[in-house]
Structure formats: C-alpha cells, structure tokens
Design an enzyme around this catalytic site. Structure first.
Site, PDB file in Angstrom:
ATOM      1  N   ILE A 164       0.882  -1.168   0.000  1.00 26.74           N
ATOM      2  CA  ILE A 164       0.000   0.000   0.000  1.00 26.74           C
ATOM      3  C   ILE A 164       0.919   1.216   0.000  1.00 26.74           C
ATOM      4  O   ILE A 164       2.062   1.159   0.451  1.00 26.74           O
ATOM      5  CB  ILE A 164      -0.995   0.031   1.184  1.00 26.74           C
ATOM      6  N   ASP A 165       0.423   2.312  -0.535  1.00 31.22           N
ATOM      7  CA  ASP A 165       1.254   3.501  -0.700  1.00 31.22           C
ATOM      8  C   ASP A 165       1.718   4.060   0.645  1.00 31.22           C
ATOM      9  O   ASP A 165       1.080   3.855   1.678  1.00 31.22           O
ATOM     10  CB  ASP A 165       0.478   4.585  -1.446  1.00 31.22           C
ATOM     11  N   LYS A 166       2.816   4.801   0.592  1.00 30.98           N
ATOM     12  CA  LYS A 166       3.376   5.438   1.785  1.00 30.98           C
ATOM     13  C   LYS A 166       2.318   6.203   2.570  1.00 30.98           C
ATOM     14  O   LYS A 166       2.224   6.077   3.792  1.00 30.98           O
ATOM     15  CB  LYS A 166       4.508   6.379   1.370  1.00 30.98           C
ATOM     16  N   ARG A 267      -7.233   5.560  -6.372  1.00 35.37           N
ATOM     17  CA  ARG A 267      -6.920   6.962  -6.643  1.00 35.37           C
ATOM     18  C   ARG A 267      -7.187   7.302  -8.113  1.00 35.37           C
ATOM     19  O   ARG A 267      -7.759   8.353  -8.432  1.00 35.37           O
ATOM     20  CB  ARG A 267      -5.466   7.243  -6.271  1.00 35.37           C
TER      21      ARG A 267
END
Length: 355
Positions: A164-166, A267
């Site tokens: 998962i993204d930062k 997103r």
C-alpha cells in the site's frame, strides 16, 4: 534483497531489460521449482514469487532475454517444469541493500507462526528503495522478527506480500516463511483476498453505489502517474466497486472494494469518474476542486489539508485464507485519527454552513 527489488523494479526505465551495455549478465533472482510443480507459464510463476513486479514487466524481461531456465533464455509462455532453475538476469550487478533492523513501533493486529497482519500508519514507507533505505516498514519488521530463525529480511521469498502507498494507512500482511509467502502471494494473484478501503473524495458522488472498470497503466507522458486507458490496448484490466457511506456537501465518504489490485487503483479510478481523493497531491486532490470561491471557505479547506496532510485513503478490511490451517481470517482496522478529525471538520461545516 537487491537494488532492483520490489519498489525499484516496478519503476525501472523502459529500457532496463533492453539491449545490453556490456557482454556480462548478472543474476538478480533465482528460484528452483518444486518437485511437484504443476505446468504454469513462467510469467505467472515469477509474478507469484517476486512481489510488486507486474506480469507485464516480467514479459518485457523475457522478450529481452533476461529470463533464463536452466541457463537458457525463454519466452514468457514457457511452461515451468518440476526442478527447473529459473534466473532473472540484468546487465548490471545487484547491489545488496543492507536491511538494518530498526525499533520502529508497529501496530501488529494479528500474528501466528506463518504471518503477521500490521495496521500501517500513514507516512511510513513500506519497502527500502531509492531515497528510503532506512526507516521503512521492512526495517521495522526485521527488528520484530530478529529472533525468528526462518526470517531473513533480504530473502525475497519472505516478508511483505502486497503493497500500500506510503501515505495510505491500513492493513498489510507479512509472511514469516517461504511456504506462507508462496500461498499468500497466490491468493493475491488469483484475486481471492478480500480488501475494502474507505476514502474521502471530492464532490457529491451521484450514485449511491457503482462499479468502475477501466484499464490502468503508466501515463504515457508522465511515468510518475497512473491513468485509465479507454482504448483497451494499454494498461491492465482494473475493477473497483464503490458505495457512498456519507455525503458531506462538497465531499463524500466512500467505501471501495477491489476486484483487482493495480497501482494507485482507487486513486486513479475515482479521478477517472470525476471524484479525486481529498488531498491526493499526485492526482490534483490538494486543490479546491468543489465549493465556493469565498476566502473563508478556501481557508477552511486548507485547514482540512493540514489536519490530514495526505490522500484520505485507508485500507480498512483484509481477508484471506491462512496458508497452513485453511482458516479464513478477516481483519478490520479503525479509521485513523487524522481521517477521523477530517470527517468531523466536514460534518461541522455541513451542520453550520457558516463558511
């Protein structure tokens, strides 16, 4: 773990697997197929064993002669056989990334002999890579498992199963041994896991629920962005289901369920239908996309950005089958504090309508 592992290999320049710059090739990955290995395509096999690398990138590597089986280059449709020795080679030597165990607090919501489930806070980088060689989730896990004999943070057959993204918070699963890693990776690859997110998006989403389908791939003009391709000739199939949980004037709280797991999928899909995630700087959500031109309103939105200084996205639910026992495990992580404060701010705005 090499310098082209996980995050780095997925963002390599397009010519990374291309024409050799010298006559020597260096081995970056090596796998030996099990005695009972069934016949499957090598691109599928490698995408199950190298986490974070797309099947398309593996196919490109095969086309460039960088996938070897028993020291012979093969194409992506080669069928793996028992005891095949598979190598991924490149024209530059691997650089070992030293994974230094670091005592970084982690919220471990579940642990057994095979795996851990962690509720990742926003702002924590998952994998070491260019510019982030320390202070990552991998460093923290290496510290937690430093006394576990089977765990080696540099072994690609172990560790974090998905990304998962930062700046996305929420649940992520870690494999403590090779057996668990292979089985969990296969579940993600075969889309049998259950993943549910919550997000705050710009705008009043018209339908109470819906389905978004559109191929996602790297933007042809800006490689830092992902985009939806309408022609069907680029990108990979991606499907997101959404449901509106709460309408808050110029923003909406939604729930998203994933059929696929493409990079930045929620997103990109939400921007595609006109509802960019709130404060998603990469995709333009850090601007006032809905509302009035009044200075007081703009200041209110800026205060909201300050409260939640990231895209408002949280991986809330994660479900999968425990590799060894066959038990179905399901976990839920509460919405983190910054998003809770953000929602309360918008609820107050709707209740008062004074800005």
């Amino acid at each position: 773990m090499t310098d082209n592992s996980i995050d780095d290999i997925i963002d390599l320049p397009e010519d990374e697997f291309g024409e050799e710059q010298d006559n020597q090739l260096y081995e970056h990955y090596r796998f030996v197929a099990d005695k009972g290995q069934g016949l499957i395509r090598i691109d599928k096999y490698l995408s199950m064993h190298i986490v974070g690398v797309s099947r398309n990138r593996i196919q490109q590597a095969a086309e460039a002669g960088c996938i070897l089986v028993n020291d012979t280059p093969v194409k992506s449709n080669y069928k793996i056989k028992p005891l095949d020795v598979v190598s991924v080679v490149m024209n530059r030597p691997p650089r070992e990334l030293e994974i230094i165990p670091e005592n970084i607090p982690l919220d471990v919501v579940y642990e057994d002999e095979d795996l851990m489930v962690i509720n990742k806070p926003p702002g924590l980088v998952v994998h070491p890579g260019f510019g982030n060689y320390q202070g990552t989730m991998v460093n923290a896990i290496a510290y937690l498992l430093k006394d576990t004999p089977e765990y080696d943070a540099k072994d690609p057959r172990l560790g974090i199963v998905h990304r998962i993204d930062k700046d996305t918070s929420g649940l992520i699963v870690v494999a403590k041994n090779a057996y668990a890693k292979a089985h969990l990776s296969a579940q993600f690859f075969n889309k049998t896991t259950k993943r549910q997110y919550v997000a705050l998006v710009w705008g009043a989403v018209e339908a109470d629920e819906g389905r978004i389908e559109g191929n996602i791939g790297r933007d042809l003009k800006d490689r830092m962005l992902m985009t939806v391709f309408k022609d069907g000739e680029h990108g990979k199939t991606a499907v997101t289901h959404y449901k509106v949980l709460e309408r808050l004037g110029y923003v909406s709280l939604i729930q998203c369920k994933l059929e696929t797991g493409r990079t930045h999928q929620i997103r990109v899909h939400m921007k595609y239908i006109g509802h960019t995630l709130f404060n998603d700087a990469r995709y333009g959500g850090d601007e006032v996309l809905r509302g009035t031109n009044f200075t007081k309103y703009k200041q209110f939105v800026q205060n909201c950005f300050n409260i939640c200084p990231r895209q408002a996205l949280h991986a809330q639910t994660l479900g999968f089958i425990q590799p060894r026992t066959g038990e179905e495990l399901m976990f839920e992580a509460p919405i983190p504090g910054d998003m809770i404060q953000l929602l309360e701010k918008w609820r107050g705005y709707i209740a008062n309508r004074e800005v």
